[in-house]
Design a protein around this motif. Structure first.
Motif, PDB file in Angstrom:
ATOM      1  N   TYR A 153      18.029  45.780  68.791  1.00 53.70           N
ATOM      2  CA  TYR A 153      16.918  46.229  69.628  1.00 53.70           C
ATOM      3  C   TYR A 153      17.273  47.473  70.434  1.00 53.70           C
ATOM      4  O   TYR A 153      16.417  48.282  70.742  1.00 53.70           O
ATOM      5  CB  TYR A 153      16.479  45.125  70.574  1.00 53.70           C
ATOM      6  CG  TYR A 153      16.016  43.880  69.877  1.00 53.70           C
ATOM      7  CD1 TYR A 153      14.698  43.742  69.464  1.00 53.70           C
ATOM      8  CD2 TYR A 153      16.904  42.843  69.600  1.00 53.70           C
ATOM      9  CE1 TYR A 153      14.260  42.593  68.808  1.00 53.70           C
ATOM     10  CE2 TYR A 153      16.477  41.690  68.943  1.00 53.70           C
ATOM     11  CZ  TYR A 153      15.159  41.576  68.547  1.00 53.70           C
ATOM     12  OH  TYR A 153      14.742  40.442  67.904  1.00 53.70           O
ATOM     13  N   SER A 154      18.537  47.605  70.817  1.00 49.27           N
ATOM     14  CA  SER A 154      18.951  48.692  71.704  1.00 49.27           C
ATOM     15  C   SER A 154      19.809  49.741  71.010  1.00 49.27           C
ATOM     16  O   SER A 154      19.984  50.834  71.545  1.00 49.27           O
ATOM     17  CB  SER A 154      19.754  48.118  72.873  1.00 49.27           C
ATOM     18  OG  SER A 154      20.984  47.571  72.417  1.00 49.27           O
ATOM     19  N   GLY A 155      20.371  49.396  69.855  1.00 51.69           N
ATOM     20  CA  GLY A 155      21.230  50.335  69.156  1.00 51.69           C
ATOM     21  C   GLY A 155      22.637  50.405  69.741  1.00 51.69           C
ATOM     22  O   GLY A 155      23.436  51.258  69.359  1.00 51.69           O
ATOM     23  N   ALA A 156      22.937  49.503  70.685  1.00 50.63           N
ATOM     24  CA  ALA A 156      24.273  49.510  71.310  1.00 50.63           C
ATOM     25  C   ALA A 156      24.656  48.078  71.673  1.00 50.63           C
ATOM     26  O   ALA A 156      23.783  47.228  71.808  1.00 50.63           O
ATOM     27  CB  ALA A 156      24.282  50.390  72.561  1.00 50.63           C
ATOM     28  N   GLU A 215       9.391  39.187  69.949  1.00 56.49           N
ATOM     29  CA  GLU A 215      10.563  38.365  70.226  1.00 56.49           C
ATOM     30  C   GLU A 215      10.848  38.233  71.717  1.00 56.49           C
ATOM     31  O   GLU A 215      11.642  37.383  72.127  1.00 56.49           O
ATOM     32  CB  GLU A 215      11.794  38.960  69.547  1.00 56.49           C
ATOM     33  CG  GLU A 215      11.698  39.064  68.032  1.00 56.49           C
ATOM     34  CD  GLU A 215      11.020  40.343  67.576  1.00 56.49           C
ATOM     35  OE1 GLU A 215      10.954  40.556  66.364  1.00 56.49           O
ATOM     36  OE2 GLU A 215      10.555  41.129  68.443  1.00 56.49           O
ATOM     37  N   GLY A 216      10.215  39.091  72.552  1.00 53.03           N
ATOM     38  CA  GLY A 216      10.434  39.020  73.989  1.00 53.03           C
ATOM     39  C   GLY A 216      11.274  40.142  74.555  1.00 53.03           C
ATOM     40  O   GLY A 216      11.633  40.108  75.733  1.00 53.03           O
ATOM     41  N   ASP A 232       2.051  29.786  81.933  1.00 51.31           N
ATOM     42  CA  ASP A 232       1.298  29.462  80.726  1.00 51.31           C
ATOM     43  C   ASP A 232       0.512  30.655  80.188  1.00 51.31           C
ATOM     44  O   ASP A 232      -0.090  30.560  79.114  1.00 51.31           O
ATOM     45  CB  ASP A 232       0.315  28.311  81.002  1.00 51.31           C
ATOM     46  CG  ASP A 232       1.027  27.017  81.365  1.00 51.31           C
ATOM     47  OD1 ASP A 232       2.162  26.813  80.893  1.00 51.31           O
ATOM     48  OD2 ASP A 232       0.460  26.226  82.137  1.00 51.31           O
ATOM     49  N   LEU A 233       0.494  31.749  80.938  1.00 51.99           N
ATOM     50  CA  LEU A 233      -0.243  32.937  80.512  1.00 51.99           C
ATOM     51  C   LEU A 233       0.322  33.480  79.199  1.00 51.99           C
ATOM     52  O   LEU A 233       1.539  33.623  79.058  1.00 51.99           O
ATOM     53  CB  LEU A 233      -0.149  34.009  81.602  1.00 51.99           C
ATOM     54  CG  LEU A 233      -0.748  35.378  81.279  1.00 51.99           C
ATOM     55  CD1 LEU A 233      -2.272  35.277  81.194  1.00 51.99           C
ATOM     56  CD2 LEU A 233      -0.328  36.399  82.341  1.00 51.99           C
ATOM     57  N   GLN A 234      -0.548  33.792  78.259  1.00 52.32           N
ATOM     58  CA  GLN A 234      -0.130  34.362  76.979  1.00 52.32           C
ATOM     59  C   GLN A 234      -0.870  35.661  76.707  1.00 52.32           C
ATOM     60  O   GLN A 234      -2.079  35.759  76.948  1.00 52.32           O
ATOM     61  CB  GLN A 234      -0.369  33.389  75.830  1.00 52.32           C
ATOM     62  CG  GLN A 234       0.542  32.181  75.850  1.00 52.32           C
ATOM     63  CD  GLN A 234       0.603  31.470  74.504  1.00 52.32           C
ATOM     64  OE1 GLN A 234       0.224  32.017  73.478  1.00 52.32           O
ATOM     65  NE2 GLN A 234       1.105  30.248  74.520  1.00 52.32           N
ATOM     66  N   VAL A 235      -0.144  36.639  76.208  1.00 58.86           N
ATOM     67  CA  VAL A 235      -0.705  37.912  75.778  1.00 58.86           C
ATOM     68  C   VAL A 235      -0.216  38.157  74.358  1.00 58.86           C
ATOM     69  O   VAL A 235       0.993  38.296  74.134  1.00 58.86           O
ATOM     70  CB  VAL A 235      -0.277  39.068  76.703  1.00 58.86           C
ATOM     71  CG1 VAL A 235      -0.836  40.393  76.173  1.00 58.86           C
ATOM     72  CG2 VAL A 235      -0.745  38.819  78.135  1.00 58.86           C
ATOM     73  N   ASP A 236      -1.114  38.174  73.416  1.00 62.54           N
ATOM     74  CA  ASP A 236      -0.748  38.357  72.005  1.00 62.54           C
ATOM     75  C   ASP A 236       0.328  37.349  71.576  1.00 62.54           C
ATOM     76  O   ASP A 236       1.271  37.697  70.848  1.00 62.54           O
ATOM     77  CB  ASP A 236      -0.248  39.789  71.755  1.00 62.54           C
ATOM     78  CG  ASP A 236      -1.321  40.838  72.050  1.00 62.54           C
ATOM     79  OD1 ASP A 236      -2.511  40.522  71.866  1.00 62.54           O
ATOM     80  OD2 ASP A 236      -0.959  41.950  72.477  1.00 62.54           O
ATOM     81  N   GLY A 237       0.191  36.117  72.058  1.00 58.02           N
ATOM     82  CA  GLY A 237       1.125  35.068  71.673  1.00 58.02           C
ATOM     83  C   GLY A 237       2.432  35.065  72.432  1.00 58.02           C
ATOM     84  O   GLY A 237       3.302  34.229  72.173  1.00 58.02           O
ATOM     85  N   LYS A 238       2.600  35.975  73.401  1.00 57.03           N
ATOM     86  CA  LYS A 238       3.836  36.077  74.184  1.00 57.03           C
ATOM     87  C   LYS A 238       3.604  35.542  75.587  1.00 57.03           C
ATOM     88  O   LYS A 238       2.561  35.781  76.185  1.00 57.03           O
ATOM     89  CB  LYS A 238       4.300  37.537  74.266  1.00 57.03           C
ATOM     90  CG  LYS A 238       4.612  38.175  72.928  1.00 57.03           C
ATOM     91  CD  LYS A 238       4.739  39.683  73.059  1.00 57.03           C
ATOM     92  CE  LYS A 238       3.393  40.339  73.343  1.00 57.03           C
ATOM     93  NZ  LYS A 238       3.459  41.824  73.345  1.00 57.03           N
ATOM     94  N   SER A 239       4.579  34.812  76.098  1.00 53.51           N
ATOM     95  CA  SER A 239       4.526  34.318  77.467  1.00 53.51           C
ATOM     96  C   SER A 239       5.847  34.650  78.155  1.00 53.51           C
ATOM     97  O   SER A 239       6.778  35.172  77.535  1.00 53.51           O
ATOM     98  CB  SER A 239       4.292  32.808  77.485  1.00 53.51           C
ATOM     99  OG  SER A 239       5.456  32.125  77.026  1.00 53.51           O
ATOM    100  N   LEU A 296      10.044  35.801  76.964  1.00 55.54           N
ATOM    101  CA  LEU A 296      10.990  36.751  77.560  1.00 55.54           C
ATOM    102  C   LEU A 296      12.271  36.058  78.004  1.00 55.54           C
ATOM    103  O   LEU A 296      13.377  36.578  77.820  1.00 55.54           O
ATOM    104  CB  LEU A 296      10.340  37.457  78.754  1.00 55.54           C
ATOM    105  CG  LEU A 296       9.521  38.722  78.459  1.00 55.54           C
ATOM    106  CD1 LEU A 296       8.389  38.436  77.481  1.00 55.54           C
ATOM    107  CD2 LEU A 296       8.963  39.308  79.760  1.00 55.54           C
ATOM    108  N   VAL A 297      12.126  34.874  78.588  1.00 55.73           N
ATOM    109  CA  VAL A 297      13.294  34.128  79.056  1.00 55.73           C
ATOM    110  C   VAL A 297      14.164  33.698  77.877  1.00 55.73           C
ATOM    111  O   VAL A 297      15.401  33.791  77.929  1.00 55.73           O
ATOM    112  CB  VAL A 297      12.866  32.909  79.893  1.00 55.73           C
ATOM    113  CG1 VAL A 297      14.061  32.007  80.183  1.00 55.73           C
ATOM    114  CG2 VAL A 297      12.223  33.357  81.201  1.00 55.73           C
ATOM    115  N   ALA A 298      13.528  33.237  76.807  1.00 52.90           N
ATOM    116  CA  ALA A 298      14.285  32.806  75.625  1.00 52.90           C
ATOM    117  C   ALA A 298      15.079  33.968  75.032  1.00 52.90           C
ATOM    118  O   ALA A 298      16.248  33.818  74.646  1.00 52.90           O
ATOM    119  CB  ALA A 298      13.340  32.218  74.581  1.00 52.90           C
ATOM    120  N   PHE A 299      14.446  35.136  74.980  1.00 52.21           N
ATOM    121  CA  PHE A 299      15.141  36.329  74.483  1.00 52.21           C
ATOM    122  C   PHE A 299      16.319  36.671  75.390  1.00 52.21           C
ATOM    123  O   PHE A 299      17.421  36.979  74.932  1.00 52.21           O
ATOM    124  CB  PHE A 299      14.162  37.501  74.408  1.00 52.21           C
ATOM    125  CG  PHE A 299      14.747  38.772  73.855  1.00 52.21           C
ATOM    126  CD1 PHE A 299      14.777  39.003  72.485  1.00 52.21           C
ATOM    127  CD2 PHE A 299      15.270  39.751  74.695  1.00 52.21           C
ATOM    128  CE1 PHE A 299      15.313  40.173  71.963  1.00 52.21           C
ATOM    129  CE2 PHE A 299      15.814  40.921  74.191  1.00 52.21           C
ATOM    130  CZ  PHE A 299      15.834  41.130  72.814  1.00 52.21           C
TER     131      PHE A 299
END
Length: 322
Positions: free
Chosen positions: A319-322, A251-252, A291-298, A302-305
């Motif tokens: 994700y953080s528990g808080a 998810e980023g 445009d770089l992707q690692v395992d489908g993540k770019s 991260l920005v969208a998340f």
């Protein structure tokens, strides 16, 4: 992905040979190499044209603010930080921390404001002032000595932001001060020496080795590497993008930032900000890392998340528990 896997992935980003180039026999060729030492973070001439021609109220206000630059005599009076840098913990003694970082923050604001003023000025006095100021610090080998003990690690953290403030300010003015060849050589040698020494500290496993502090170190490495033409430093900076994408969730989310609990969103934002700035520097060198992707993540993942957290802070809870 384990910490060891992430380190291997980062090293592969630094050491992979360029396509069509034979592998070096003595040491690997960085996958990212400096192509234009003057490219910096943005096109100086293009930015000036936009500021002049766009009928945009926000840009007009920004120009007016930039024209209120500090007096050169005033900024050169900021104490040069050439002593051993020891700064109390931000969380342990915030009042003492605020007092200790004041000259660093004053200096960072000064170099940034001088660069901004030079962007909109009709002469180059602000650029010359910046070179004079940085020459003062270079001649006294500022920022080179800092305490990295567990009690005073904040000094190591502070040098991160001061170095990237210097790097971005000088990159944004450099094309206007190329006639200051000797001074620029002095500044470059100093920046390269301090940056390499600082960047060589690996940080703590499961923390500063790979979190937002690493990304901030990578930011100064990228911009200083470009200006000084140092391929390894530049590649080390861009390698942080590979490392972050390798460790991010689908998810980023960046796990080391999510581990900060109630500060998770704050530190995710820090980390992504630095990574995005590194990406802009790399793109200016001709590398399409957005445009770089690692395992489908770019980086877009991260920005969208990050944007979802800012729109709804409760989103980070699972994700953080808080």
């Amino acid at each position: 992905m384990t910490l060891l896997d992430r380190r291997k992935f980062l090293l592969s980003a630094l050491a992979a040979p360029i396509a069509g180039r034979a592998r070096a026999t003595t040491k690997p060729t960085p996958a990212y190499q400096v192509r234009d030492p003057l490219a910096g973070y943005f096109d100086l001439a293009e930015r000036r044209q936009l500021l002049r021609e766009l009928p945009n109220l926000t840009l007009i206000q920004a120009r007016l603010r930039a024209m209120r630059a500090p007096d050169c005599q005033h900024v050169r009076a900021i104490p040069v930080q050439s002593q051993t840098i020891e700064i109390p913990s931000f969380y342990g003694d915030n009042a003492a921390w605020r007092k200790a970082v004041t000259p660093f923050r004053d200096f960072e604001d000064a170099v940034s404001n001088l660069a901004a003023a030079n962007l909109v000025a009709t002469d180059r006095r602000y650029a010359d002032c910046l070179v004079d100021l940085l020459t003062d610090w270079a001649q006294k080998n500022a920022l080179a000595d800092f305490n990295y003990s567990s009690k005073y690690k904040q000094g190591w953290f502070q040098v991160e932001s001061t170095l990237f403030a210097i790097g971005h300010a000088l990159a944004a003015t450099r094309p206007d001060v190329l006639h200051r060849e000797d001074d620029l050589a002095t500044i470059d040698a100093w920046l390269l020496r301090v940056a390499k020494s600082h960047f060589s500290i690996p940080g703590a496993p499961g923390g500063t080795c790979c979190n937002n502090h690493f990304h901030r170190r990578a930011l100064y490495a990228a911009i200083i590497g470009v200006m000084t033409g140092d391929d390894l430093l530049f590649a080390g900076g861009v390698g942080a993008i590979h490392s972050a994408l390798a460790g991010a969730t689908p998810e980023g989310a960046l796990p080391l930032e999510m581990a900060r609990g109630e500060f998770a969103g704050h530190y995710q934002n820090y980390a992504v900000m630095y990574l995005a700035m590194i990406a802009e520097i790399a793109e200016r060198q001709g590398y399409p890392v957005w445009d770089l992707q690692v395992d489908g993540k770019s980086l877009h993942t991260l920005v969208a998340f990050n944007n979802r957290i800012m729109a709804d802070p409760d989103f980070v809870l699972k994700y953080s528990g808080a």
